[in-house]
Scaffold this motif. Structure first.
Motif, mmCIF file in Angstrom:
data_model
loop_
_atom_site.group_PDB
_atom_site.id
_atom_site.type_symbol
_atom_site.label_atom_id
_atom_site.label_comp_id
_atom_site.label_asym_id
_atom_site.label_seq_id
_atom_site.Cartn_x
_atom_site.Cartn_y
_atom_site.Cartn_z
ATOM 1 N N PRO A 56 35.287 37.176 55.604
ATOM 2 C CA PRO A 56 34.413 37.880 56.544
ATOM 3 C C PRO A 56 33.287 38.667 55.900
ATOM 4 O O PRO A 56 32.390 39.115 56.609
ATOM 5 N N ASP A 57 33.307 38.833 54.576
ATOM 6 C CA ASP A 57 32.139 39.561 54.039
ATOM 7 C C ASP A 57 30.964 38.633 53.763
ATOM 8 O O ASP A 57 29.868 39.092 53.454
ATOM 9 N N MET A 58 31.162 37.316 53.877
ATOM 10 C CA MET A 58 30.053 36.372 53.726
ATOM 11 C C MET A 58 29.562 36.013 55.125
ATOM 12 O O MET A 58 30.329 35.463 55.918
ATOM 13 N N PRO A 116 36.325 50.050 57.346
ATOM 14 C CA PRO A 116 36.368 48.778 56.620
ATOM 15 C C PRO A 116 34.981 48.168 56.493
ATOM 16 O O PRO A 116 34.143 48.325 57.389
ATOM 17 N N LYS A 117 34.729 47.473 55.369
ATOM 18 C CA LYS A 117 33.366 46.941 55.162
ATOM 19 C C LYS A 117 32.987 45.952 56.264
ATOM 20 O O LYS A 117 31.818 45.786 56.574
ATOM 21 N N GLU A 118 33.997 45.321 56.867
ATOM 22 C CA GLU A 118 33.705 44.335 57.921
ATOM 23 C C GLU A 118 33.166 44.984 59.193
ATOM 24 O O GLU A 118 32.679 44.300 60.087
ATOM 25 N N ARG A 155 49.507 42.629 58.832
ATOM 26 C CA ARG A 155 49.084 43.507 57.736
ATOM 27 C C ARG A 155 49.398 42.899 56.383
ATOM 28 O O ARG A 155 50.488 42.371 56.187
ATOM 29 N N GLN A 156 48.452 42.987 55.486
ATOM 30 C CA GLN A 156 48.754 42.739 54.075
ATOM 31 C C GLN A 156 49.094 44.120 53.529
ATOM 32 O O GLN A 156 48.220 44.984 53.433
ATOM 33 N N GLN A 157 50.374 44.322 53.210
ATOM 34 C CA GLN A 157 50.782 45.709 52.907
ATOM 35 C C GLN A 157 50.188 46.243 51.610
ATOM 36 O O GLN A 157 49.998 47.444 51.455
ATOM 37 N N GLU A 158 49.923 45.323 50.672
ATOM 38 C CA GLU A 158 49.280 45.736 49.403
ATOM 39 C C GLU A 158 48.168 44.746 49.120
ATOM 40 O O GLU A 158 48.380 43.541 49.302
ATOM 41 N N PRO A 159 46.998 45.205 48.647
ATOM 42 C CA PRO A 159 45.908 44.262 48.384
ATOM 43 C C PRO A 159 46.134 43.501 47.071
ATOM 44 O O PRO A 159 45.583 43.835 46.043
ATOM 45 N N LEU A 160 46.974 42.459 47.150
ATOM 46 C CA LEU A 160 47.355 41.726 45.935
ATOM 47 C C LEU A 160 46.443 40.532 45.670
ATOM 48 O O LEU A 160 46.725 39.721 44.795
ATOM 49 N N GLY A 161 45.371 40.413 46.467
ATOM 50 C CA GLY A 161 44.426 39.319 46.231
ATOM 51 C C GLY A 161 44.255 38.447 47.464
ATOM 52 O O GLY A 161 45.082 38.467 48.381
ATOM 53 N N LEU A 162 43.173 37.676 47.460
ATOM 54 C CA LEU A 162 42.853 36.818 48.614
ATOM 55 C C LEU A 162 43.978 35.820 48.903
ATOM 56 O O LEU A 162 44.349 35.610 50.061
ATOM 57 N N PHE A 200 41.048 35.424 59.186
ATOM 58 C CA PHE A 200 40.021 36.311 58.624
ATOM 59 C C PHE A 200 40.727 37.354 57.750
ATOM 60 O O PHE A 200 41.367 38.267 58.287
ATOM 61 N N PRO A 201 40.661 37.228 56.434
ATOM 62 C CA PRO A 201 41.310 38.236 55.585
ATOM 63 C C PRO A 201 40.425 39.475 55.470
ATOM 64 O O PRO A 201 39.336 39.408 54.898
ATOM 65 N N VAL A 202 40.866 40.571 56.048
ATOM 66 C CA VAL A 202 40.046 41.799 56.059
ATOM 67 C C VAL A 202 40.809 42.966 55.429
ATOM 68 O O VAL A 202 40.701 44.092 55.871
ATOM 69 N N ALA A 203 41.561 42.665 54.382
ATOM 70 C CA ALA A 203 42.412 43.695 53.789
ATOM 71 C C ALA A 203 41.941 44.143 52.403
ATOM 72 O O ALA A 203 42.651 44.877 51.724
ATOM 73 N N GLY A 204 40.756 43.698 51.994
ATOM 74 C CA GLY A 204 40.255 44.081 50.660
ATOM 75 C C GLY A 204 39.913 45.561 50.621
ATOM 76 O O GLY A 204 39.787 46.226 51.662
ATOM 77 N N LEU A 205 39.778 46.103 49.420
ATOM 78 C CA LEU A 205 39.500 47.534 49.269
ATOM 79 C C LEU A 205 38.023 47.866 49.451
ATOM 80 O O LEU A 205 37.673 49.004 49.723
ATOM 81 N N GLY A 206 37.150 46.877 49.270
ATOM 82 C CA GLY A 206 35.715 47.125 49.442
ATOM 83 C C GLY A 206 35.167 48.107 48.437
ATOM 84 O O GLY A 206 34.313 48.940 48.765
ATOM 85 N N THR A 207 35.620 48.027 47.194
ATOM 86 C CA THR A 207 35.214 49.042 46.189
ATOM 87 C C THR A 207 33.721 49.001 45.889
ATOM 88 O O THR A 207 33.139 50.022 45.539
ATOM 89 N N ARG A 208 33.110 47.812 46.057
ATOM 90 C CA ARG A 208 31.675 47.730 45.745
ATOM 91 C C ARG A 208 30.839 48.528 46.742
ATOM 92 O O ARG A 208 29.661 48.747 46.526
ATOM 93 N N PHE A 209 31.452 48.901 47.856
ATOM 94 C CA PHE A 209 30.680 49.560 48.905
ATOM 95 C C PHE A 209 31.110 51.001 49.146
ATOM 96 O O PHE A 209 30.800 51.578 50.182
HETATM 97 P P1 UTP Z 1 36.574 40.553 47.741
HETATM 98 O O1 UTP Z 1 37.042 40.611 46.353
HETATM 99 O O2 UTP Z 1 35.150 40.232 48.005
HETATM 100 O O3 UTP Z 1 36.885 41.884 48.551
HETATM 101 O O4 UTP Z 1 37.538 39.582 48.547
HETATM 102 P P2 UTP Z 1 37.259 43.324 48.101
HETATM 103 O O5 UTP Z 1 38.404 43.304 47.152
HETATM 104 O O6 UTP Z 1 37.420 44.106 49.356
HETATM 105 O O7 UTP Z 1 35.880 43.770 47.447
HETATM 106 P P3 UTP Z 1 35.526 44.692 46.208
HETATM 107 O O8 UTP Z 1 35.351 43.726 45.082
HETATM 108 O O9 UTP Z 1 36.636 45.696 46.029
HETATM 109 O O10 UTP Z 1 34.244 45.356 46.618
HETATM 110 C C1 UTP Z 1 37.106 38.530 49.393
HETATM 111 C C2 UTP Z 1 37.746 38.645 50.765
HETATM 112 O O11 UTP Z 1 39.167 38.683 50.651
HETATM 113 C C3 UTP Z 1 39.689 39.825 51.300
HETATM 114 C C4 UTP Z 1 38.547 40.819 51.374
HETATM 115 O O12 UTP Z 1 38.709 41.666 52.512
HETATM 116 C C5 UTP Z 1 37.336 39.919 51.488
HETATM 117 O O13 UTP Z 1 37.077 39.559 52.827
HETATM 118 N N1 UTP Z 1 40.838 40.334 50.529
HETATM 119 C C6 UTP Z 1 40.727 40.482 49.170
HETATM 120 C C7 UTP Z 1 42.004 40.655 51.169
HETATM 121 O O14 UTP Z 1 42.106 40.536 52.416
HETATM 122 N N2 UTP Z 1 43.056 41.123 50.440
HETATM 123 C C8 UTP Z 1 42.983 41.274 49.086
HETATM 124 O O15 UTP Z 1 43.993 41.687 48.478
HETATM 125 C C9 UTP Z 1 41.785 40.951 48.449
#
Ligand code: UTP
Length: 297
Positions: A134-136, A28-30, A106-113, A11-20
């Protein structure tokens, strides 16, 4: 490539969640709640229904609360017991993963899914695994991952779930080409990330559920940054598809993108209506409010 049983889910839960933002500034958005459970709980329950035994969370900033959520809260349990609150105690016990079945990295930097998935490589090891974004969150009698596990038992390899989108919107998604039918799914002949308008091979889009072979990690290790300057999972899957089969399940349940406020509101309405004890209340509230409330002028 193996067709070993799928035991682990990532479950990748390290995104920034900027849309929220600002909701996700400190939470965390999750962990936002749909009816009375955090979003992440729905996704873990879906994996559990598919027979997953080990739950791996790739976390980031402010994500400690997710670890707490899946831990036993002794003081809370003791207080509930003292007060004779057996029903909530039973609900907590039913969601509690067994000791030793959760792992966090930990994903130390949010470098993408793609990078987040790669961070789970040591915890997954050399075996195929489920990946659930996990956001779907999804709503159906049989879980999406359970349908995928059923197909995987027959095909091995890699399996992804797909849903129909409006053909005019296909350029926003990862779209697949559909081949021969196999059991409850079909062969995937093509994958295209965000096809140019009018060129999509179908309107079936990848909805955030995957069963992947461990060879994906080797590809991700050297994957260059793609769209949005992030390391993209789809780019690595395209490379993997050159040497391994991909099959698809056409999931016909409902999917809600809880990473956006609109999708999150829809999810709350849909899961409220889904609950027998709430259905009538939610329905009458929607009917009443839709005539009473409009944006202030
Ligand atoms: P999203 O692009 O939907 O998540 O990534 P985000 O970056 O948190 O959202 P916004 O666009 O800024 O609002 C899809 C999934 O991948 C995870 C997110 O947590 C989400 O579950 N993700 C994304 C990571 O774990 N690490 C990342 O660097 C990017």
């Amino acid at each position: 490539m193996t067709n070993k049983k799928i035991r682990k889910a990532v479950f990748p839960v390290a995104g920034l969640g900027t849309r929220f933002l600002p909701a996700t500034k400190a939470i965390p958005k999750e962990m936002l709640t749909v009816v009375d459970k955090p979003v992440i709980q729905y996704v873990v329950d879906e994996a559990r229904e598919a027979g997953i035994e080990h739950f791996i969370f790739v976390t980031g900033r402010n994500k400690a609360v997710i670890e707490d959520h899946f831990d036993i809260q002794f003081e809370l349990n003791a207080t509930l017991r003292e007060r004779g609150k057996t029903e909530p105690l039973e609900r907590l016990a039913a969601m509690q993963p067994a000791a030793g079945t959760t792992s966090f990295t930990r994903q130390q930097e949010p470098l993408g899914l793609g990078h987040a998935v790669w961070c789970a490589r040591e915890l997954v090891g050399d075996e195929p695994f489920a990946l659930l974004l996990p956001d779907m969150i999804m709503q159906s009698r049989k879980s999406c991952m359970a349908e995928m596990a059923e197909l995987y038992e027959h095909t091995g390899g890699n399996v992804i779930a797909l849903q129909e989108c409006d053909p005019a919107e296909a350029h926003k998604y990862g779209i697949v080409g559909k081949g021969r039918d196999v059991r409850n799914g079909f062969e995937i002949t093509k994958m295209v990330e965000k096809p140019k308008p009018g060129t999509a091979p179908s309107s079936l889009y990848i909805n955030g559920r995957y069963i992947l072979q461990p060879e994906i990690f080797k590809i991700l290790a050297t994957q260059e940054r793609g769209a949005g300057n992030e390391i993209q999972l789809t780019d690595a899957m395209l490379t993997l598809a050159k040497s391994q089969p991909f099959h698809g399940v056409h999931y016909r349940g409902r999917t809600f993108d809880c990473g956006s406020p609109e999708g999150f509101i829809e999810a709350n309405i849909a899961f409220g209506l889904w609950r027998p004890d709430m259905h009538a209340h939610v329905l009458s509230a929607i009917e009443r409010l839709s005539t009473e409330v409009a944006p202030p002028q």
